[in-house]
Design a protein around this motif. Structure first.
Motif, mmCIF file in Angstrom:
data_model
loop_
_atom_site.group_PDB
_atom_site.id
_atom_site.type_symbol
_atom_site.label_atom_id
_atom_site.label_comp_id
_atom_site.label_asym_id
_atom_site.label_seq_id
_atom_site.Cartn_x
_atom_site.Cartn_y
_atom_site.Cartn_z
ATOM 1 N N ALA A 165 0.831 -1.208 0.000
ATOM 2 C CA ALA A 165 0.000 0.000 0.000
ATOM 3 C C ALA A 165 0.863 1.254 0.000
ATOM 4 N N TRP A 166 1.944 1.218 0.752
ATOM 5 C CA TRP A 166 2.819 2.382 0.800
ATOM 6 C C TRP A 166 3.540 2.581 -0.536
ATOM 7 N N ALA A 167 3.929 1.486 -1.195
ATOM 8 C CA ALA A 167 4.587 1.593 -2.493
ATOM 9 C C ALA A 167 3.641 2.171 -3.538
ATOM 10 N N ALA A 168 2.343 1.842 -3.420
ATOM 11 C CA ALA A 168 1.365 2.378 -4.378
ATOM 12 C C ALA A 168 1.099 3.857 -4.127
ATOM 13 N N ALA A 169 1.083 4.273 -2.852
ATOM 14 C CA ALA A 169 0.761 5.675 -2.535
ATOM 15 C C ALA A 169 1.999 6.542 -2.426
ATOM 16 N N GLY A 170 3.152 5.938 -2.236
ATOM 17 C CA GLY A 170 4.376 6.687 -1.969
ATOM 18 C C GLY A 170 4.764 7.710 -3.019
ATOM 19 N N PRO A 171 4.758 7.379 -4.326
ATOM 20 C CA PRO A 171 5.212 8.350 -5.337
ATOM 21 C C PRO A 171 4.388 9.637 -5.351
ATOM 22 N N ASP A 172 3.096 9.547 -4.992
ATOM 23 C CA ASP A 172 2.231 10.727 -5.039
ATOM 24 C C ASP A 172 2.063 11.381 -3.680
ATOM 25 N N TRP A 173 2.728 10.877 -2.645
ATOM 26 C CA TRP A 173 2.490 11.364 -1.288
ATOM 27 C C TRP A 173 2.961 12.815 -1.145
ATOM 28 N N GLY A 177 -2.363 18.386 -5.864
ATOM 29 C CA GLY A 177 -3.264 17.892 -6.897
ATOM 30 C C GLY A 177 -3.236 16.397 -7.076
ATOM 31 N N ALA A 178 -2.495 15.679 -6.210
ATOM 32 C CA ALA A 178 -2.425 14.221 -6.352
ATOM 33 C C ALA A 178 -3.497 13.538 -5.547
ATOM 34 N N GLY A 179 -4.286 14.328 -4.770
ATOM 35 C CA GLY A 179 -5.345 13.750 -3.992
ATOM 36 C C GLY A 179 -4.878 13.143 -2.684
ATOM 37 N N SER A 180 -3.672 13.454 -2.246
ATOM 38 C CA SER A 180 -3.195 12.896 -1.002
ATOM 39 C C SER A 180 -2.900 13.998 -0.003
#
Length: 199
Positions: A184-192, A196-199
C-alpha cells in the motif's frame, strides 16, 4: 474479549479477526484440552507403574543373608585403600551368602546392611525366585508420584505446544500485515504530498 472487540470495528482487518479467533482457540485448548492430556497421560502411567509394582512385589523376595567377609579381603585389602573409598562413597561392599527361595545356595558381593560389617552379621537382601540379586520393588506411593509428575509434564508440554502454535500463527499474520502495508505504501508513496495528487 478479543473476538468480541473485533466483531464490528470499522478498523478491523481480516488478520485481526483471525488472530482473535486463534487466541480464543488457544485459550479453550489450555483450559480444556491441556488438563485432559495431563489427566490421561498421568492415568496411563499410573496404571502401568502400579502393574509393574504389583509384579515386582510378587517376583521379589526379602532373603536372609550372612556376611562372609568384607569384599576388599579378596582383593588384597583394597577396601582400605582411600582412593577406592573416595571413588565409591556408597555403602561398604561385603561378600555374603544366602539361600534362594528355590533352595539353591548363593554367594556374591552386596552392599553391607550396617557399618562396619562383621563376618557372621545377618541382614536381608532382595532376590528373585532363583536367588539373583534385584532391586527393591517399586512402592505404590512412589509409582503414584511418578505418574502425577508424568501427567504434569504432559500437560505442560501440551500447553507449550499450543502457545508455540499460537505464536507461529500470529507471527505469520504480522508478516502478512507488513507485506500489505509495504504494498500500500509503495502504491501511494510516489504521489504522497504532491499538490493535486489527492493525497
Amino acid at each position: 474479549m478479543g473476538v468480541w472487540r473485533w466483531r464490528r470495528n470499522p478498523l478491523r482487518r481480516r488478520t485481526d479477526l483471525i488472530e482473535a479467533w486463534v487466541a480464543f482457540a488457544a485459550l479453550v485448548c489450555v483450559l480444556v484440552v491441556v488438563p485432559a492430556v495431563g489427566w490421561t497421560a498421568g492415568l496411563r502411567v499410573d496404571v502401568t507403574l502400579q502393574r509393574a509394582a504389583r509384579e515386582q512385589r510378587q517376583e521379589r523376595y526379602l532373603t536372609p543373608a550372612v556376611v562372609v567377609r568384607p569384599a576388599g579381603d579378596s582383593l588384597g585389602g583394597s577396601a582400605a585403600d582411600p582412593a577406592a573409598q573416595r571413588q565409591s562413597p556408597q555403602r561398604t561392599q561385603v561378600v555374603a551368602a544366602w539361600t534362594a527361595p528355590d533352595g539353591t545356595n548363593h554367594q556374591g558381593t552386596v552392599p553391607a546392611a550396617q557399618e562396619p560389617p562383621r563376618p557372621g552379621d545377618h541382614f536381608r537382601i532382595w532376590t528373585d525366585h532363583h536367588g539373583r540379586l534385584v532391586g527393591h520393588p517399586l512402592d505404590p506411593s512412589t509409582a503414584a508420584v511418578h505418574a502425577a509428575l508424568a501427567g504434569l509434564a504432559a500437560a505442560f508440554g501440551a500447553a507449550a505446544l499450543v502457545e508455540t502454535l499460537r505464536r507461529m500463527v500470529v507471527r505469520r499474520l504480522m508478516h502478512r500485515r507488513y507485506l500489505r502495508l509495504d504494498r500500500a505504501w509503495a502504491a501511494a508513496g510516489p504521489d504522497w504530498g504532491r499538490a493535486g495528487a489527492g493525497s
